[in-house]
Design a protein around this motif. Structure first.
Motif, PDB file in Angstrom:
ATOM      1  N   GLU A 171       0.847  -1.252  -0.139  1.00  0.00           N
ATOM      2  CA  GLU A 171       0.077   0.077   0.091  1.00  0.00           C
ATOM      3  C   GLU A 171       0.814   1.258  -0.083  1.00  0.00           C
ATOM      4  O   GLU A 171       0.233   2.416  -0.299  1.00  0.00           O
ATOM      5  CB  GLU A 171      -0.978   0.009   1.077  1.00  0.00           C
ATOM      6  N   ASN A 172       2.187   1.014   0.312  1.00  0.00           N
ATOM      7  CA  ASN A 172       3.031   2.210   0.363  1.00  0.00           C
ATOM      8  C   ASN A 172       3.895   2.503  -0.903  1.00  0.00           C
ATOM      9  O   ASN A 172       4.702   3.081  -0.997  1.00  0.00           O
ATOM     10  CB  ASN A 172       3.841   2.403   1.504  1.00  0.00           C
ATOM     11  N   TRP A 173       3.178   1.770  -1.859  1.00  0.00           N
ATOM     12  CA  TRP A 173       3.931   1.894  -3.224  1.00  0.00           C
ATOM     13  C   TRP A 173       4.353   3.114  -3.824  1.00  0.00           C
ATOM     14  O   TRP A 173       5.521   3.365  -4.486  1.00  0.00           O
ATOM     15  CB  TRP A 173       3.351   1.153  -4.344  1.00  0.00           C
ATOM     16  N   ASP A 174       3.406   4.341  -3.314  1.00  0.00           N
ATOM     17  CA  ASP A 174       3.873   5.656  -3.913  1.00  0.00           C
ATOM     18  C   ASP A 174       5.059   6.110  -3.152  1.00  0.00           C
ATOM     19  O   ASP A 174       5.632   7.354  -3.782  1.00  0.00           O
ATOM     20  CB  ASP A 174       2.694   6.641  -3.462  1.00  0.00           C
ATOM     21  N   LYS A 175       5.799   5.398  -2.293  1.00  0.00           N
ATOM     22  CA  LYS A 175       7.205   5.845  -1.770  1.00  0.00           C
ATOM     23  C   LYS A 175       8.344   5.039  -2.883  1.00  0.00           C
ATOM     24  O   LYS A 175       9.391   4.831  -2.197  1.00  0.00           O
ATOM     25  CB  LYS A 175       7.106   5.600  -0.349  1.00  0.00           C
ATOM     26  N   ILE A 176       7.809   4.653  -3.861  1.00  0.00           N
ATOM     27  CA  ILE A 176       8.984   3.938  -4.575  1.00  0.00           C
ATOM     28  C   ILE A 176      10.316   4.596  -4.970  1.00  0.00           C
ATOM     29  O   ILE A 176      11.127   4.161  -5.023  1.00  0.00           O
ATOM     30  CB  ILE A 176       8.052   3.497  -6.182  1.00  0.00           C
ATOM     31  N   ASP A 177      10.232   5.767  -5.119  1.00  0.00           N
ATOM     32  CA  ASP A 177      11.572   6.790  -5.315  1.00  0.00           C
ATOM     33  C   ASP A 177      12.263   6.711  -4.245  1.00  0.00           C
ATOM     34  O   ASP A 177      13.581   6.593  -4.223  1.00  0.00           O
ATOM     35  CB  ASP A 177      11.113   8.372  -5.458  1.00  0.00           C
ATOM     36  N   GLU A 178      11.907   6.568  -3.147  1.00  0.00           N
ATOM     37  CA  GLU A 178      12.779   6.657  -1.979  1.00  0.00           C
ATOM     38  C   GLU A 178      13.333   5.146  -1.914  1.00  0.00           C
ATOM     39  O   GLU A 178      14.495   4.977  -1.449  1.00  0.00           O
ATOM     40  CB  GLU A 178      11.992   7.048  -0.617  1.00  0.00           C
ATOM     41  N   LYS A 179      12.606   4.035  -2.199  1.00  0.00           N
ATOM     42  CA  LYS A 179      13.056   2.726  -2.037  1.00  0.00           C
ATOM     43  C   LYS A 179      13.968   2.501  -3.074  1.00  0.00           C
ATOM     44  O   LYS A 179      14.725   1.603  -2.875  1.00  0.00           O
ATOM     45  CB  LYS A 179      11.844   1.986  -2.053  1.00  0.00           C
ATOM     46  N   ALA A 180      13.536   3.105  -4.131  1.00  0.00           N
ATOM     47  CA  ALA A 180      14.630   2.619  -5.320  1.00  0.00           C
ATOM     48  C   ALA A 180      15.803   3.480  -5.426  1.00  0.00           C
ATOM     49  O   ALA A 180      16.882   2.933  -5.913  1.00  0.00           O
ATOM     50  CB  ALA A 180      13.745   3.117  -6.540  1.00  0.00           C
ATOM     51  N   ALA A 181      16.288   4.516  -4.837  1.00  0.00           N
ATOM     52  CA  ALA A 181      17.169   5.119  -4.796  1.00  0.00           C
ATOM     53  C   ALA A 181      18.604   4.409  -4.467  1.00  0.00           C
ATOM     54  O   ALA A 181      19.698   4.659  -4.950  1.00  0.00           O
ATOM     55  CB  ALA A 181      17.283   6.575  -3.781  1.00  0.00           C
ATOM     56  N   PRO A 182      18.566   3.514  -3.513  1.00  0.00           N
ATOM     57  CA  PRO A 182      19.807   2.925  -3.041  1.00  0.00           C
ATOM     58  C   PRO A 182      20.002   1.766  -4.383  1.00  0.00           C
ATOM     59  O   PRO A 182      21.246   1.338  -4.336  1.00  0.00           O
ATOM     60  CB  PRO A 182      19.316   1.958  -1.847  1.00  0.00           C
ATOM     61  N   TYR A 183      19.187   1.475  -5.068  1.00  0.00           N
ATOM     62  CA  TYR A 183      19.263   0.771  -6.054  1.00  0.00           C
ATOM     63  C   TYR A 183      19.761   1.128  -7.531  1.00  0.00           C
ATOM     64  O   TYR A 183      20.433   0.584  -8.230  1.00  0.00           O
ATOM     65  CB  TYR A 183      18.053  -0.274  -6.430  1.00  0.00           C
ATOM     66  N   VAL A 184      19.174   2.286  -7.875  1.00  0.00           N
ATOM     67  CA  VAL A 184      19.309   3.034  -8.872  1.00  0.00           C
ATOM     68  C   VAL A 184      20.814   3.433  -9.027  1.00  0.00           C
ATOM     69  O   VAL A 184      21.496   3.083 -10.257  1.00  0.00           O
ATOM     70  CB  VAL A 184      18.480   4.305  -9.283  1.00  0.00           C
ATOM     71  N   GLN A 185      21.360   4.003  -8.269  1.00  0.00           N
ATOM     72  CA  GLN A 185      22.685   4.712  -8.224  1.00  0.00           C
ATOM     73  C   GLN A 185      23.924   3.469  -8.422  1.00  0.00           C
ATOM     74  O   GLN A 185      24.570   3.468  -9.449  1.00  0.00           O
ATOM     75  CB  GLN A 185      23.145   5.169  -7.033  1.00  0.00           C
ATOM     76  N   PRO A 186      23.594   2.463  -8.114  1.00  0.00           N
ATOM     77  CA  PRO A 186      24.368   1.454  -8.632  1.00  0.00           C
ATOM     78  C   PRO A 186      24.211   0.668  -9.866  1.00  0.00           C
ATOM     79  O   PRO A 186      25.287   0.316 -10.513  1.00  0.00           O
ATOM     80  CB  PRO A 186      24.234   0.101  -7.396  1.00  0.00           C
ATOM     81  N   ALA A 187      22.971   0.764 -10.339  1.00  0.00           N
ATOM     82  CA  ALA A 187      22.752   0.323 -11.544  1.00  0.00           C
ATOM     83  C   ALA A 187      23.562   1.246 -12.369  1.00  0.00           C
ATOM     84  O   ALA A 187      23.860   0.662 -13.710  1.00  0.00           O
ATOM     85  CB  ALA A 187      21.075   0.253 -11.705  1.00  0.00           C
ATOM     86  N   ILE A 188      23.359   2.586 -12.229  1.00  0.00           N
ATOM     87  CA  ILE A 188      24.107   3.495 -13.160  1.00  0.00           C
ATOM     88  C   ILE A 188      25.383   3.396 -13.196  1.00  0.00           C
ATOM     89  O   ILE A 188      25.999   3.309 -14.385  1.00  0.00           O
ATOM     90  CB  ILE A 188      23.812   4.893 -12.636  1.00  0.00           C
ATOM     91  N   LEU A 189      26.046   2.925 -12.074  1.00  0.00           N
ATOM     92  CA  LEU A 189      27.592   2.782 -11.890  1.00  0.00           C
ATOM     93  C   LEU A 189      27.759   1.372 -12.755  1.00  0.00           C
ATOM     94  O   LEU A 189      29.063   1.332 -13.468  1.00  0.00           O
ATOM     95  CB  LEU A 189      28.078   2.403 -10.216  1.00  0.00           C
ATOM     96  N   ILE A 190      26.995   0.568 -12.482  1.00  0.00           N
ATOM     97  CA  ILE A 190      27.284  -0.751 -13.394  1.00  0.00           C
ATOM     98  C   ILE A 190      27.167  -0.660 -14.787  1.00  0.00           C
ATOM     99  O   ILE A 190      28.107  -0.994 -15.502  1.00  0.00           O
ATOM    100  CB  ILE A 190      26.286  -1.864 -12.724  1.00  0.00           C
TER     101      ILE A 190
END
Length: 202
Positions: free
Chosen positions: A162-181
């Motif tokens: 139900e808190n899916w709208d906080k997706i940006d906060e949750k995704a942040a730790p994953y997105v940066q490593p993805a960019i580095l990879i």
């Protein structure tokens, strides 16, 4: 702001009513960011309305389809079409300029790595079309990059529930490593091309 919230709610209700096809069409036209559509898809998985892998499949298909459209715009319309109608596609001329420089410098491999860079992940399809990149290779690289992106955001949406709208906060730790990879893969790709060109010249 109220209008934007109403628009967002309306689009998401429409996505929910269509299920898998709502995710597909939502990504094809991208009225709202793909991360939100995929995160909401994860929420629908959490609710039990759709399956996880079904959401991932249609999310990936929608992302590929959207980039097909941009590829063909680049191939048959080129820069004049982008300069005239780019604002309606939320594409700025400067982003096309940068992506074209990337494509000319790094070649076809940038189609994969640029998918992990905000804004560039859509825009890079236009110079690929302008350069008449092999459509099969373009599709393969786009699908390979879109699949993990879809898995990540559908998974995060599902885990948030139900808190899916906080997706940006949750995704942040994953997105940066993805960019580095992605950057690391680009460096490896450039080195590979350099070594291969040197061998051919010997």
């Amino acid at each position: 702001m109220d209008f934007i919230h109403e628009l967002l709610d309306g689009v998401l209700q429409w996505v929910e009513s269509l299920g898998y096809f709502g995710i597909l069409i939502g990504l094809l036209i991208e009225v709202i960011p793909s991360e939100i559509v995929l995160g909401f898809g994860g929420y629908l998985v959490w609710k039990g309305d759709i399956s996880f892998w079904g959401a991932v499949f249609f999310g990936t298909l929608g992302a590929v389809g959207q980039n097909w459209i941009l590829y063909w715009i680049g191939r048959y319309g080129g820069r004049p079409i982008v300069e005239k109608y780019g604002k309606y596609l939320k594409i700025k001329k400067k982003h096309v300029d940068i992506s074209e420089q990337w494509f000319n410098k790094y070649g076809a491999g940038i189609v994969f790595t640029a998918r992990f860079v905000p804004v560039m992940r859509q825009v890079i399809s236009i110079p690929a079309g302008m350069a008449r990149m092999h459509f099969g290779l373009f599709t393969l690289l786009t699908a390979l990059a879109s699949l993990p992106w879809s898995i990540l955001f559908v998974y995060l949406g599902k885990s948030l529930g139900e808190n899916w709208d906080k997706i940006d906060e949750k995704a942040a730790p994953y997105v940066q490593p993805a960019i580095l990879i992605a950057i690391a893969l680009l460096i490896v790709y450039v080195l590979f091309k350099f070594v291969r060109s040197r061998r051919k010249s010997v």
